[in-house]
Design a protein around this motif. Sequence first.
Motif, PDB file in Angstrom:
ATOM      1  N   MET A   1      37.508  51.859  39.824  1.00 17.44           N
ATOM      2  CA  MET A   1      37.678  51.018  38.634  1.00 17.44           C
ATOM      3  C   MET A   1      38.542  49.815  38.980  1.00 17.44           C
ATOM      4  O   MET A   1      39.586  49.972  39.601  1.00 17.44           O
ATOM      5  N   PRO A   2      38.112  48.616  38.626  1.00 11.90           N
ATOM      6  CA  PRO A   2      38.936  47.453  38.967  1.00 11.90           C
ATOM      7  C   PRO A   2      40.254  47.467  38.201  1.00 11.90           C
ATOM      8  O   PRO A   2      40.331  48.033  37.109  1.00 11.90           O
ATOM      9  N   ASP A 455      45.847  50.364  40.484  1.00 10.29           N
ATOM     10  CA  ASP A 455      44.887  50.171  41.573  1.00 10.29           C
ATOM     11  C   ASP A 455      45.447  49.373  42.755  1.00 10.29           C
ATOM     12  O   ASP A 455      44.705  48.819  43.552  1.00 10.29           O
ATOM     13  N   ARG A 457      47.044  48.383  46.331  1.00  6.80           N
ATOM     14  CA  ARG A 457      46.949  48.924  47.690  1.00  6.80           C
ATOM     15  C   ARG A 457      48.311  48.701  48.348  1.00  6.80           C
ATOM     16  O   ARG A 457      48.634  47.579  48.755  1.00  6.80           O
ATOM     17  N   HIS A 491      43.005  39.313  45.932  1.00  6.16           N
ATOM     18  CA  HIS A 491      42.213  40.551  45.814  1.00  6.16           C
ATOM     19  C   HIS A 491      42.702  41.632  46.772  1.00  6.16           C
ATOM     20  O   HIS A 491      42.628  42.818  46.480  1.00  6.16           O
ATOM     21  N   GLU A 492      43.201  41.197  47.938  1.00  9.74           N
ATOM     22  CA  GLU A 492      43.573  42.167  48.977  1.00  9.74           C
ATOM     23  C   GLU A 492      44.764  43.038  48.571  1.00  9.74           C
ATOM     24  O   GLU A 492      45.060  44.031  49.223  1.00  9.74           O
ATOM     25  N   PHE A 494      44.746  44.771  45.992  1.00 12.33           N
ATOM     26  CA  PHE A 494      44.201  45.860  45.176  1.00 12.33           C
ATOM     27  C   PHE A 494      43.147  46.654  45.944  1.00 12.33           C
ATOM     28  O   PHE A 494      42.546  46.150  46.888  1.00 12.33           O
ATOM     29  N   GLU A 495      42.947  47.899  45.528  1.00 14.99           N
ATOM     30  CA  GLU A 495      41.926  48.730  46.166  1.00 14.99           C
ATOM     31  C   GLU A 495      40.530  48.158  45.906  1.00 14.99           C
ATOM     32  O   GLU A 495      39.669  48.181  46.783  1.00 14.99           O
ATOM     33  N   THR A 496      40.323  47.672  44.680  1.00 12.16           N
ATOM     34  CA  THR A 496      39.032  47.089  44.318  1.00 12.16           C
ATOM     35  C   THR A 496      39.292  45.634  43.923  1.00 12.16           C
ATOM     36  O   THR A 496      40.262  45.358  43.226  1.00 12.16           O
ATOM     37  N   PRO A 497      38.431  44.695  44.358  1.00 16.36           N
ATOM     38  CA  PRO A 497      38.670  43.298  43.983  1.00 16.36           C
ATOM     39  C   PRO A 497      38.754  43.139  42.468  1.00 16.36           C
ATOM     40  O   PRO A 497      38.085  43.854  41.717  1.00 16.36           O
ATOM     41  N   LEU A 498      39.610  42.219  42.029  1.00 15.15           N
ATOM     42  CA  LEU A 498      39.765  41.981  40.590  1.00 15.15           C
ATOM     43  C   LEU A 498      38.554  41.234  40.042  1.00 15.15           C
ATOM     44  O   LEU A 498      38.012  40.359  40.724  1.00 15.15           O
TER      45      LEU A 498
END
Length: 526
Positions: A1-2, A455, A457, A491-492, A494-498
């Motif tokens: 999930m973003p 989310d 990273r 984006h990096e 986070f686990e999933t790109p925003l």
Amino acid sequence: MPASATRVMFLGLDGGTQLAFEPLFARGLMPNLAALWRRAAFGTLRSSIPMVTPVAWTSFSTGCTPPVHGIHEFYYVETSDRTVRPNHAGRVRVPTLWQVLSAAGREVVSLNLPMTYPPPSVRGIVVAGADAPGRDWAFAQCPEFGREIFEHVPDYTHKIIWKGRPRKLDELRAVAARCSAVFRAQADAAERADRRADWSAMMVHFHNLDSLQHRLWPYLDVDETGVREKGWNEEVEGCLRALDEAAGRLMELASKRDAAIVAVSDHGFGPCKALVNVNGLLQKAGLQKRLAYGTRFRYRASRLRDRFRRWQTRHEPGGAGRRLPRSIDGQVGCDWTRTVAFAPFGQLSGCVFLHPDVASHADRADRMTAEIVELFREARDPETGDPLFADAFTVADQYGLDPESEGLPVVLAPSADGYQAQAKWSPFRGDLMRHDPNLPATHRMDGIVAIDAPDIRPGGHLLADLHDLAPTTLAMLGVRIPDRMEGRVLHEAFETPLPVRYGAGPILAADPRQEELLVAFCGGEE
Ligand SMILES: [Zn+2]
């Protein structure tokens, strides 16, 4: 999930640097921030050019670089009358994060952030920072909140506490106690603002971390310049603990409100090897003529005139913090009949202007500009051979702007890490460099960022620019990013790109209240 966040809490750690934080975390001095770093995506946040307060925080808040947001230094030259004037929020050319959020129907809380005076009309609470002309002025956007703070949080101040390096332990103790009290008061004010505003973004800016490091860096004892002196280190560490406790309270508030946390500094920090005399460099290269005996009277007279006008306004009712235009003559002491180039202002960068007689001849102006760029690129520390400037460039080429019509220097030369360029220098001293015992440390390019959000990273893998944080915040909050924002979404982190959406963004309209406050601040056009 973003990732998505309903709110973002900013910890503005002015001058925060990994060079200090890492050893301080290891010594257990700042447990709350250390814990944030353990769970956050963190890393290097590169500052603006030049790496000074108004430029850097404007880059942060607008998501843009100086040629787009229009703030290049503390000061600018007003082209209509060739006076030196302070930059302010009314001169920022693109909407800030606060204005974007407000236009999207969200409320904001911003406490103590530089370049928020005169305050913009936004939903929520904006208390201006150290550049506000006085306490009442700092609360001009939210007088009712101001009254609450004056009554219940008397230690709150928008001002910078560390004006010089304390000479004696007693003096240090007094200022350190005040500094710790201010950090606590800022957390108090944030908790009170939280009760008044349903904020989407809250910024609490701790300016006194910067001034503490400027004056007392060796007592942090984090590098080769570190010293240990009975009583002194303890006092400085006490301030850092108080800062960490305030940060801890804000993190608690963030967790209660389910807010993401973004810790951000506007630049890094490190030992200051020397101050560098910018006008002195121009003199040595024959581009500026020092005042000869007998001609110094005119310079002294213009300085006295400026000073007298400032003194006069200070003694008018409500005139305490007014910043009047200053004459260029009073800022640079040189023989104007034989001067090609001069720097009327500039800290941590050479801001070089051409004499109008030279600027009006295109060929000569081009030749001189190239010579100045070369001069700053070649400037070296005679002891070590290290460059004194990180770069030197023409504003016309690098930014595609006409410096003459915009009141900008023709050449900008940002300082190299460890050296602080200065326009302000006694015109009666011929030295090119000097060590200032009052300034053992100064800004460096690499600041810090730490983001804790859903989310995330974790790990120290970020390499970002100050202007990346505004678009990243808008993406986290699910608000459209104005097309003109130059920064990128991190984006990096986070686990999933925003998920990212762009839009036109709000249009800056004339703000009569802001203009009114500005006239009071600058004394209007004179
Ligand atoms: Zn500073």
